[in-house]
Design a protein around this motif. Sequence first.
Motif, PDB file in Angstrom:
ATOM      1  N   LYS A 144       0.832  -1.210   0.000  1.00 17.99           N
ATOM      2  CA  LYS A 144       0.000   0.000   0.000  1.00 17.99           C
ATOM      3  C   LYS A 144       0.864   1.258   0.000  1.00 17.99           C
ATOM      4  O   LYS A 144       0.608   2.203  -0.751  1.00 17.99           O
ATOM      5  CB  LYS A 144      -0.941  -0.010   1.207  1.00 17.99           C
ATOM      6  N   LYS A 145       1.900   1.266   0.824  1.00 14.54           N
ATOM      7  CA  LYS A 145       2.796   2.420   0.876  1.00 14.54           C
ATOM      8  C   LYS A 145       3.582   2.550  -0.426  1.00 14.54           C
ATOM      9  O   LYS A 145       3.838   3.666  -0.906  1.00 14.54           O
ATOM     10  CB  LYS A 145       3.732   2.295   2.075  1.00 14.54           C
ATOM     11  N   TRP A 146       3.961   1.420  -1.004  1.00 12.03           N
ATOM     12  CA  TRP A 146       4.704   1.403  -2.266  1.00 12.03           C
ATOM     13  C   TRP A 146       3.853   1.998  -3.389  1.00 12.03           C
ATOM     14  O   TRP A 146       4.306   2.847  -4.158  1.00 12.03           O
ATOM     15  CB  TRP A 146       5.085  -0.037  -2.573  1.00 12.03           C
ATOM     16  N   GLU A 147       2.620   1.556  -3.476  1.00  9.15           N
ATOM     17  CA  GLU A 147       1.738   2.062  -4.526  1.00  9.15           C
ATOM     18  C   GLU A 147       1.395   3.535  -4.303  1.00  9.15           C
ATOM     19  O   GLU A 147       1.253   4.294  -5.270  1.00  9.15           O
ATOM     20  CB  GLU A 147       0.465   1.206  -4.603  1.00  9.15           C
ATOM     21  N   LYS A 148       1.266   3.939  -3.058  1.00  6.56           N
ATOM     22  CA  LYS A 148       0.978   5.346  -2.783  1.00  6.56           C
ATOM     23  C   LYS A 148       2.121   6.223  -3.264  1.00  6.56           C
ATOM     24  O   LYS A 148       1.904   7.302  -3.851  1.00  6.56           O
ATOM     25  CB  LYS A 148       0.743   5.557  -1.287  1.00  6.56           C
ATOM     26  N   ALA A 149       3.362   5.762  -3.050  1.00  7.18           N
ATOM     27  CA  ALA A 149       4.520   6.524  -3.526  1.00  7.18           C
ATOM     28  C   ALA A 149       4.510   6.605  -5.050  1.00  7.18           C
ATOM     29  O   ALA A 149       4.789   7.661  -5.638  1.00  7.18           O
ATOM     30  CB  ALA A 149       5.811   5.874  -3.033  1.00  7.18           C
ATOM     31  N   ALA A 150       4.174   5.496  -5.708  1.00  5.55           N
ATOM     32  CA  ALA A 150       4.149   5.465  -7.175  1.00  5.55           C
ATOM     33  C   ALA A 150       3.013   6.310  -7.738  1.00  5.55           C
ATOM     34  O   ALA A 150       3.100   6.806  -8.870  1.00  5.55           O
ATOM     35  CB  ALA A 150       4.014   4.027  -7.656  1.00  5.55           C
ATOM     36  N   SER A 151       1.940   6.482  -6.964  1.00  8.50           N
ATOM     37  CA  SER A 151       0.764   7.200  -7.468  1.00  8.50           C
ATOM     38  C   SER A 151       1.047   8.663  -7.764  1.00  8.50           C
ATOM     39  O   SER A 151       0.265   9.318  -8.449  1.00  8.50           O
ATOM     40  CB  SER A 151      -0.390   7.094  -6.459  1.00  8.50           C
ATOM     41  N   GLN A 152       2.176   9.167  -7.289  1.00  7.86           N
ATOM     42  CA  GLN A 152       2.529  10.551  -7.591  1.00  7.86           C
ATOM     43  C   GLN A 152       2.742  10.753  -9.096  1.00  7.86           C
ATOM     44  O   GLN A 152       2.601  11.872  -9.601  1.00  7.86           O
ATOM     45  CB  GLN A 152       3.793  10.954  -6.827  1.00  7.86           C
ATOM     46  N   ALA A 153       3.076   9.678  -9.795  1.00  2.00           N
ATOM     47  CA  ALA A 153       3.233   9.782 -11.256  1.00  2.00           C
ATOM     48  C   ALA A 153       1.898  10.122 -11.914  1.00  2.00           C
ATOM     49  O   ALA A 153       1.861  10.838 -12.924  1.00  2.00           O
ATOM     50  CB  ALA A 153       3.786   8.470 -11.815  1.00  2.00           C
ATOM     51  N   THR A 154       0.812   9.626 -11.345  1.00  2.40           N
ATOM     52  CA  THR A 154      -0.517   9.939 -11.877  1.00  2.40           C
ATOM     53  C   THR A 154      -0.783  11.440 -11.801  1.00  2.40           C
ATOM     54  O   THR A 154      -1.366  12.025 -12.729  1.00  2.40           O
ATOM     55  CB  THR A 154      -1.602   9.174 -11.089  1.00  2.40           C
ATOM     56  N   ASN A 155      -0.332  12.051 -10.722  1.00  4.83           N
ATOM     57  CA  ASN A 155      -0.519  13.492 -10.557  1.00  4.83           C
ATOM     58  C   ASN A 155       0.259  14.297 -11.591  1.00  4.83           C
ATOM     59  O   ASN A 155      -0.038  15.475 -11.821  1.00  4.83           O
ATOM     60  CB  ASN A 155      -0.094  13.920  -9.155  1.00  4.83           C
ATOM     61  N   LEU A 156       1.248  13.656 -12.207  1.00  3.83           N
ATOM     62  CA  LEU A 156       2.044  14.305 -13.249  1.00  3.83           C
ATOM     63  C   LEU A 156       1.478  14.027 -14.644  1.00  3.83           C
ATOM     64  O   LEU A 156       2.088  14.378 -15.650  1.00  3.83           O
ATOM     65  CB  LEU A 156       3.499  13.827 -13.173  1.00  3.83           C
ATOM     66  N   GLY A 157       0.299  13.401 -14.682  1.00  5.17           N
ATOM     67  CA  GLY A 157      -0.344  13.118 -15.961  1.00  5.17           C
ATOM     68  C   GLY A 157       0.194  11.899 -16.672  1.00  5.17           C
ATOM     69  O   GLY A 157       0.026  11.753 -17.893  1.00  5.17           O
ATOM     70  N   ILE A 158       0.815  10.999 -15.929  1.00  7.58           N
ATOM     71  CA  ILE A 158       1.443   9.815 -16.516  1.00  7.58           C
ATOM     72  C   ILE A 158       0.581   8.581 -16.247  1.00  7.58           C
ATOM     73  O   ILE A 158       0.108   8.383 -15.120  1.00  7.58           O
ATOM     74  CB  ILE A 158       2.846   9.610 -15.925  1.00  7.58           C
ATOM     75  N   ARG A 159       0.369   7.767 -17.257  1.00 12.25           N
ATOM     76  CA  ARG A 159      -0.347   6.501 -17.063  1.00 12.25           C
ATOM     77  C   ARG A 159       0.478   5.630 -16.121  1.00 12.25           C
ATOM     78  O   ARG A 159       1.625   5.305 -16.403  1.00 12.25           O
ATOM     79  CB  ARG A 159      -0.548   5.791 -18.410  1.00 12.25           C
ATOM     80  N   THR A 160      -0.137   5.265 -14.997  1.00 10.23           N
ATOM     81  CA  THR A 160       0.589   4.546 -13.954  1.00 10.23           C
ATOM     82  C   THR A 160      -0.064   3.189 -13.709  1.00 10.23           C
ATOM     83  O   THR A 160      -1.283   3.098 -13.568  1.00 10.23           O
ATOM     84  CB  THR A 160       0.607   5.360 -12.646  1.00 10.23           C
ATOM     85  N   VAL A 161       0.756   2.153 -13.691  1.00 10.53           N
ATOM     86  CA  VAL A 161       0.284   0.781 -13.497  1.00 10.53           C
ATOM     87  C   VAL A 161       0.967   0.190 -12.273  1.00 10.53           C
ATOM     88  O   VAL A 161       2.185   0.316 -12.110  1.00 10.53           O
ATOM     89  CB  VAL A 161       0.582  -0.097 -14.728  1.00 10.53           C
ATOM     90  N   TYR A 162       0.178  -0.447 -11.398  1.00  7.09           N
ATOM     91  CA  TYR A 162       0.735  -1.165 -10.250  1.00  7.09           C
ATOM     92  C   TYR A 162       0.634  -2.661 -10.565  1.00  7.09           C
ATOM     93  O   TYR A 162      -0.441  -3.262 -10.432  1.00  7.09           O
ATOM     94  CB  TYR A 162      -0.031  -0.851  -8.971  1.00  7.09           C
ATOM     95  N   GLY A 163       1.744  -3.247 -10.968  1.00  6.02           N
ATOM     96  CA  GLY A 163       1.740  -4.652 -11.358  1.00  6.02           C
ATOM     97  C   GLY A 163       1.835  -5.561 -10.149  1.00  6.02           C
ATOM     98  O   GLY A 163       2.936  -5.805  -9.630  1.00  6.02           O
ATOM     99  N   ARG A 164       0.705  -6.058  -9.683  1.00  5.04           N
ATOM    100  CA  ARG A 164       0.655  -6.886  -8.471  1.00  5.04           C
ATOM    101  C   ARG A 164       1.020  -8.326  -8.817  1.00  5.04           C
ATOM    102  O   ARG A 164       0.209  -9.099  -9.318  1.00  5.04           O
ATOM    103  CB  ARG A 164      -0.724  -6.788  -7.829  1.00  5.04           C
ATOM    104  N   ILE A 165       2.265  -8.670  -8.501  1.00  7.23           N
ATOM    105  CA  ILE A 165       2.844  -9.946  -8.917  1.00  7.23           C
ATOM    106  C   ILE A 165       2.425 -11.065  -7.973  1.00  7.23           C
ATOM    107  O   ILE A 165       2.461 -10.919  -6.751  1.00  7.23           O
ATOM    108  CB  ILE A 165       4.375  -9.836  -8.956  1.00  7.23           C
ATOM    109  N   GLY A 166       2.047 -12.208  -8.565  1.00  2.00           N
ATOM    110  CA  GLY A 166       1.700 -13.384  -7.787  1.00  2.00           C
ATOM    111  C   GLY A 166       2.927 -14.240  -7.478  1.00  2.00           C
ATOM    112  O   GLY A 166       4.070 -13.789  -7.589  1.00  2.00           O
ATOM    113  N   ILE A 167       2.696 -15.494  -7.082  1.00  2.00           N
ATOM    114  CA  ILE A 167       3.782 -16.438  -6.800  1.00  2.00           C
ATOM    115  C   ILE A 167       4.408 -16.850  -8.128  1.00  2.00           C
ATOM    116  O   ILE A 167       3.764 -17.526  -8.938  1.00  2.00           O
ATOM    117  CB  ILE A 167       3.258 -17.677  -6.053  1.00  2.00           C
ATOM    118  N   VAL A 168       5.640 -16.429  -8.362  1.00  2.00           N
ATOM    119  CA  VAL A 168       6.276 -16.652  -9.658  1.00  2.00           C
ATOM    120  C   VAL A 168       6.858 -18.060  -9.730  1.00  2.00           C
ATOM    121  O   VAL A 168       7.639 -18.461  -8.856  1.00  2.00           O
ATOM    122  CB  VAL A 168       7.387 -15.615  -9.907  1.00  2.00           C
ATOM    123  N   LEU A 169       6.472 -18.796 -10.758  1.00  2.00           N
ATOM    124  CA  LEU A 169       7.033 -20.124 -11.002  1.00  2.00           C
ATOM    125  C   LEU A 169       8.172 -19.993 -12.000  1.00  2.00           C
ATOM    126  O   LEU A 169       7.963 -19.705 -13.179  1.00  2.00           O
ATOM    127  CB  LEU A 169       5.963 -21.075 -11.532  1.00  2.00           C
TER     128      LEU A 169
END
Length: 301
Positions: A144-169
Amino acid sequence: MKIAITGGTGLIGGKLADKLHQDGHDILILTRNIKNKQNKERFQFVEWLTPTSSPVSMLQGTDIIVNLAGESIMGRWTKLKKERILSSRLEATTELITIIKELDQKPEAFINASAIGYYGHSETAIFNEYDESMNPNFLSEVTKKWEKAASQATNLGIRTVYGRIGIVLDKGGGALPKMLLPYKFFVGGTVGTGRQWMSWIHIDDLIDMFTFAITEKSIEGPFNLTAPHPVRMQQLNRTIAKVMNRPHWIPAPSFAIKTALGEMSALVLEGAYVYPRKAVQKNFPFQYEDPEPALTNLLQK
């Protein structure tokens, strides 16, 4: 396109950089130490997060920024380890936002790694990108804190994606080699209760999903990077045994896992059914929707 990647020498970042290079993109990898880096003929390495680094000039004209930087969550979660897990992610993300603000032309998209740990854990709920967490724990608070920090890019008009990674095989690292080890010695069995959900993803599909997030301009916000068919731990354990042609007979009870791993045991004892709704809606072409063909591909090459 000109694509900058942090964490570009890690398990996921290295393969993503290779894939994007093969697709014809120019790849810049941000690193604290550019000395003795391999693949200098294929990638351009940019020093950052050091007292003498000034990456802004080299990142001018960047179309996409992919942020995969962060301390590994593997290892016993001491107080210091937990601090590093959080601070490394916030430091890298905050620095990228600062860099973006200084660029003459802003990138088209900011793809920021996250994790399905965001949703917490549940044996009954089904989570998609529009759901909030249940039973929050350390990892959900970190994401949650990580995504909140990244969300500042949205405020700059940038398309922002939070890639929520699962258990990687992936045989090369992550959780799978540790899951395989007991079966290699013929002592594999159900881990914990076996009822915890494992929302997994084959490494090849994960790399393709990151590429999809880069090129599919309609994707923004949370984006679950998981296969469409999560399974309970017991089924995953039995599938591993079947593919490896090993017995599935000695269980690893929860108390033993907690004793061995401490708080990090939550990674294997707790889980959630996380559905990749956005990917399915966009008709993303999964190569591996079920764990048996995924494991067969990885273990019987």
